[in-house]
Design a protein around this motif. Sequence first.
Motif, PDB file in Angstrom:
ATOM      1  N   ALA A 292     -25.875 -52.932   5.403  1.00  0.00           N
ATOM      2  CA  ALA A 292     -26.254 -53.156   6.289  1.00  0.00           C
ATOM      3  C   ALA A 292     -27.604 -52.527   5.001  1.00  0.00           C
ATOM      4  CB  ALA A 292     -25.794 -53.396   7.386  1.00  0.00           C
TER       5      ALA A 292
ATOM      6  N   TYR B 188     -29.626 -50.963   7.415  1.00  0.00           N
ATOM      7  CA  TYR B 188     -29.680 -49.379   7.882  1.00  0.00           C
ATOM      8  C   TYR B 188     -29.091 -48.175   7.202  1.00  0.00           C
ATOM      9  CZ  TYR B 188     -25.454 -49.523  10.268  1.00  0.00           C
ATOM     10  OH  TYR B 188     -23.526 -49.530  10.001  1.00  0.00           O
TER      11      TYR B 188
ATOM     12  N   HIS C  42     -35.603 -50.654  14.941  1.00  0.00           N
ATOM     13  CA  HIS C  42     -34.010 -50.242  15.535  1.00  0.00           C
ATOM     14  C   HIS C  42     -33.492 -49.822  14.333  1.00  0.00           C
ATOM     15  CE1 HIS C  42     -30.134 -51.609  16.929  1.00  0.00           C
ATOM     16  NE2 HIS C  42     -30.310 -52.550  15.893  1.00  0.00           N
TER      17      HIS C  42
ATOM     18  N   ARG D 117     -33.455 -46.325  13.135  1.00  0.00           N
ATOM     19  CA  ARG D 117     -32.658 -45.625  14.569  1.00  0.00           C
ATOM     20  C   ARG D 117     -31.044 -44.904  13.992  1.00  0.00           C
ATOM     21  NH1 ARG D 117     -36.069 -47.190  20.019  1.00  0.00           N
ATOM     22  NH2 ARG D 117     -37.017 -45.352  20.142  1.00  0.00           N
ATOM     23  N   GLN D 118     -30.862 -46.809  13.488  1.00  0.00           N
ATOM     24  CA  GLN D 118     -29.841 -46.353  13.139  1.00  0.00           C
ATOM     25  C   GLN D 118     -29.607 -45.347  12.001  1.00  0.00           C
ATOM     26  OE1 GLN D 118     -29.175 -50.883  12.166  1.00  0.00           O
ATOM     27  NE2 GLN D 118     -27.307 -50.829  13.821  1.00  0.00           N
TER      28      GLN D 118
ATOM     29  N   SER E 282     -26.992 -42.767  12.840  1.00  0.00           N
ATOM     30  CA  SER E 282     -25.666 -42.444  12.039  1.00  0.00           C
ATOM     31  C   SER E 282     -25.255 -40.778  10.809  1.00  0.00           C
ATOM     32  CB  SER E 282     -25.779 -43.610  10.791  1.00  0.00           C
ATOM     33  OG  SER E 282     -23.900 -44.081  10.225  1.00  0.00           O
TER      34      SER E 282
END
Lengths: 364, 364
Positions: A5, A7, A44, A47-48, A52
Amino acid sequence: MTKLAKYQIIQEEIKKQIQDGAYLVGEKIPAESQLMTTFSVSRHTVRQAISSLVNEGVLEKIQGSGTFVVEQRKIQAAMGKKSKTIGVITTYLSDYIFPSIIRGIEEELRENGYSLLLASTQNDTEKERESIEMMLRQQVDGLIIEPTRSSFFNPNLSYYLQLKLNQIPFVYLHTAYPEMDAPVVAMDDEAGTELATKHLLDLGHREIAIVSKVDDIQGRNRLKGYFKAFEEAGDFVSSDHVLTYETRTTDGLRSEIMQLLTAENPPTAFVAYNDQVALMIEEAANERGLLIPDDLSLVSHDASGMRLNHNGKAPTSIVHPQEQMGKDAARVLMNAIEQTGTKSDSIIYEPRLIIQETTKKFGQ
Amino acid sequence: MTKLAKYQIIQEEIKKQIQDGAYLVGEKIPAESQLMTTFSVSRHTVRQAISSLVNEGVLEKIQGSGTFVVEQRKIQAAMGKKSKTIGVITTYLSDYIFPSIIRGIEEELRENGYSLLLASTQNDTEKERESIEMMLRQQVDGLIIEPTRSSFFNPNLSYYLQLKLNQIPFVYLHTAYPEMDAPVVAMDDEAGTELATKHLLDLGHREIAIVSKVDDIQGRNRLKGYFKAFEEAGDFVSSDHVLTYETRTTDGLRSEIMQLLTAENPPTAFVAYNDQVALMIEEAANERGLLIPDDLSLVSHDASGMRLNHNGKAPTSIVHPQEQMGKDAARVLMNAIEQTGTKSDSIIYEPRLIIQETTKKFGQ
């Protein structure tokens, strides 16, 4: 997941920059807004990625100060290499059958070069959250988890989703959270109580009470087995004969059992949720001047080795595999970490009854 | 059951004696001890037979006086002949989608010559007990039951066992009590919320909150579907974005939603447990000056026909079969009564999403 993904790409990129020395140990990393510009991604996604990396132990958030790169040792561990550490979160640690279960886990892991991080929840979801957070900070390769108050909705499920997405395998002990799939290593609790109840019915008992826990799924499955045995026998259950309790309501339980023993239609036999409850039943019976098994038969669960307090008898019981269950859970988890197992490695033990000294033919 | 239990033989014998005129209507039947001698059985067996006859409506216990034969009409009904009456116990009756469900049940039953007895529990197990007792006194041929607070252990399970042993079939609506097997007519709640959440993810939303009930299994299955959609998408869930409530805790829910809407990381979309919750979300959004769907997308469940209060939009929603579900439940029950069906007649509906006016692409 076949592809990363967005992120995760950012996450890997930040790790690489740390490894390359762009950000030094103990240094503060740029603010969210700057990272958004650098990587051309949304807040977003940034932040992810950070969240993580915090969970991996690469970054550390300090309230009011910012996000910092943590010490080198931890980063090394987080850079692809396995920590060879397993987390174990159970409801209790030092009491009852838990030491044997944990010994089984520990032995199996040690033989395979893993070390063990332990935490207990005392069956409290707040403590469970703290334990998972601690385990994530310590970068465990996988987790063995005994669900906390599994009958109720667990507010920590987003952490379990996070484990899945971060590809940290986990295995359930005793029962699963219904909302979150993972392999489970457990007794067939329903079949166990069915067997226990059938034993008492076969001995001629009809007024058979059950004392079961209802804030875990194990207890609810045991109640199901109890009802099933009566259904098979074509026999009714008096609603007074079903006593239930939760972790927080054990205090009143002994007096409820005492009341039941002097009711109009008292039970001649009991099925106990476990040996601890069996002792409580014996205490109450003793206070009422009833002898086990002469006046009252008793089948328990777990065969923990406990004996009755007043006459020292060993309870007739459904056997718990204890140490074997610990070993199996460790093996299922190691399979998942090393990806040698099939998708579902669940193990459900068939129940076995050992007839000892607390059951007797009705009326004899 | 292939052969009758001992108490059932006594039960039939007492009925025969009443029919033969040995005991007259309104007359008191002999005491337990006398019946024990007459039939050479235990007190337990006598009690079971009497308790069963009381439930069939043949006998009536009057506190402090004894057990009496009830009026002829009821006995006639109890003598093998079907009452052609069905009991329906739902959590609510006159609100929301319940009238449609009940209309479906009623139409299907009426076409087949059955009449309908109704009761509601208001999701309270004490009221449920009273309702079942009433239904048993009225000698229903079968029951359609929507479980009450199904996430928790139900203290009335011994009544359901009694229904089974008295061969009064029952069918569950919406979900089953896990401890007591019976056919169920329900939505696939897990797949429904997975579909709802996936719709929002496909629209580009990432910060998707859910508001779900947790004192029924439907709500817990819906939470499972929500987590599953995120897992499929490889995306995290913030634990703040999971709002749960119980029947008794709806009061604080609206202010929790309001708080979430002004948090640091506010959701851009919501999945609502049902249209009633969707309206609550809209109320809170409106108070915060947020427009649906421009500022906030919303997917609901049930497609009850409700529209938003402030802009009159129809919610994008998972469809509930309502009347069809009522008809199907009635049919499954009649099959069980007339024994024309197979053992499990459960019906689980595949979810269907209707996209209406409350969802919109993220950022557009």
